[in-house]
Design a protein around this motif. Sequence first.
Motif, short mmCIF file in Angstrom:
data_model
loop_
_atom_site.label_atom_id
_atom_site.label_comp_id
_atom_site.label_asym_id
_atom_site.label_seq_id
_atom_site.Cartn_x
_atom_site.Cartn_y
_atom_site.Cartn_z
N UNK A 153 0.82 -1.22 0.00
CA UNK A 153 0.00 0.00 0.00
C UNK A 153 0.85 1.27 0.00
N UNK A 154 0.42 2.24 -0.77
CA UNK A 154 1.14 3.50 -0.84
C UNK A 154 1.88 3.64 -2.15
N UNK A 155 3.17 3.97 -2.06
CA UNK A 155 3.97 4.26 -3.24
C UNK A 155 3.98 3.11 -4.23
N UNK A 156 4.19 1.88 -3.76
CA UNK A 156 4.28 0.75 -4.68
C UNK A 156 2.98 0.51 -5.42
N UNK A 157 1.86 0.70 -4.75
CA UNK A 157 0.57 0.52 -5.41
C UNK A 157 0.32 1.60 -6.45
N UNK A 158 0.69 2.84 -6.12
CA UNK A 158 0.58 3.93 -7.08
C UNK A 158 1.47 3.64 -8.29
N UNK A 159 2.70 3.18 -8.04
CA UNK A 159 3.62 2.89 -9.13
C UNK A 159 3.10 1.77 -10.03
N UNK A 160 2.49 0.75 -9.43
CA UNK A 160 1.93 -0.35 -10.22
C UNK A 160 0.77 0.14 -11.09
N UNK A 161 -0.08 0.98 -10.52
CA UNK A 161 -1.22 1.52 -11.27
C UNK A 161 -0.75 2.34 -12.46
N UNK A 162 0.22 3.23 -12.21
CA UNK A 162 0.73 4.08 -13.29
C UNK A 162 1.44 3.25 -14.37
N UNK A 163 2.08 2.16 -13.97
CA UNK A 163 2.73 1.29 -14.95
C UNK A 163 1.69 0.69 -15.88
N UNK A 164 0.63 0.12 -15.33
CA UNK A 164 -0.41 -0.48 -16.16
C UNK A 164 -1.02 0.56 -17.09
N UNK A 165 -1.29 1.73 -16.57
CA UNK A 165 -1.86 2.79 -17.40
C UNK A 165 -0.92 3.15 -18.56
N UNK A 166 0.39 3.13 -18.29
CA UNK A 166 1.36 3.48 -19.33
C UNK A 166 1.37 2.45 -20.46
N UNK A 167 0.88 1.24 -20.17
CA UNK A 167 0.82 0.19 -21.18
C UNK A 167 -0.60 0.02 -21.74
N UNK A 168 -1.46 0.99 -21.45
CA UNK A 168 -2.87 0.95 -21.88
C UNK A 168 -3.59 -0.29 -21.37
N UNK A 169 -3.23 -0.69 -20.16
CA UNK A 169 -3.90 -1.80 -19.48
C UNK A 169 -4.75 -1.21 -18.36
#
Length: 335
Positions: A153-169
């Motif tokens: 929870x926190x930074x790692x979850x935000x980073x995972x979300x932004x990663x998926x968005x960057x791949x149009x997932x």
Amino acid sequence: MKTASRPVHRITGSAFLAAALLAVTACGAGTTDAGAGPGSGGGGDGRPQIRIAVGVDASYAPFYVAAAESLWAKHGVDVDLVQFAKGGEGVDALSAGQVQMAGNSDATTIGLLGQNPDLRSLLVYENSGRYLKVVLGPGVKSPRQIKKMAVVPGLAELAATRFLESKDIKPGSVEFVTSDPAEIPALTKKGDMDAYVLWEPWPAKGEELGARILETTGDYGLSYQHWLLSTSSWLKDNKDTAAKVAAALAEAAKKVESDPGATAKATKDAAKIPTDQTVNAVKEIDFEVRDFTANDLKGYNDTAQFYLHTGKLKARPDVARAVQRGWLPDNTEGS
């Protein structure tokens, strides 16, 4: 001649909860009581004594260097460092009065503001878009194959979300499973998780177990910062003490950048972090104590919106109240 550095105490989340629930207090080192309130005499030489919560990885190197180089004493404060497995646990300890200051990431802290409105961020002491990395499990050839991601929870979850968005997932198409950082590489090796985004040493641990580092968060436009935190209630009577901590941390950050070898030794002695991990971290993280900028505040507000949009928080965190822009130059010389 350098004086001996104060001991570093390591506390697990469960140990902290037990201490908080039982309201344990004690006089000796190694406990989690609120060691120095207003008027505390400190360590017998007149220096105020406080406890600072830190995590157990190389990104907290300035705190360990400050201890090893006796910079706390040089700047007139007596500090005990209290280690927590996760930065959020240290912030919980801060809110409970078990420590007086803490280091933690901006994203994780913003996610905790709703339940900890007394938190105050005084300065930035590091910034990086290279320290957190995306790791794909063995057999996962493409981000499109990700069905489960391990998150903290926190930074790692935000980073995972932004990663998926960057791949149009769509993030909602991937199951996020909350896990402890130390467990995640093994879970990924077993195939229980397909991917994760974490700070070192967990990406390197994943590689050792057959996983693959795909990219850093900076590759998709995400960086993080670490803040020096306290609470408004404690700061009210301890502004001078906080300023001394800030001054020591500023000198330590410069030492980290100029002498990675000494930094690695200090971090290994205090936190058992292997030397090569710290040397690599110094390359990947920009350590510098500074005030907040307008661009910083924009990023923090975007993070706050993330928590609100995803339903992690029911109300928008009051970032403007928590972030004390101008505190550093107003309270320290030469900053």
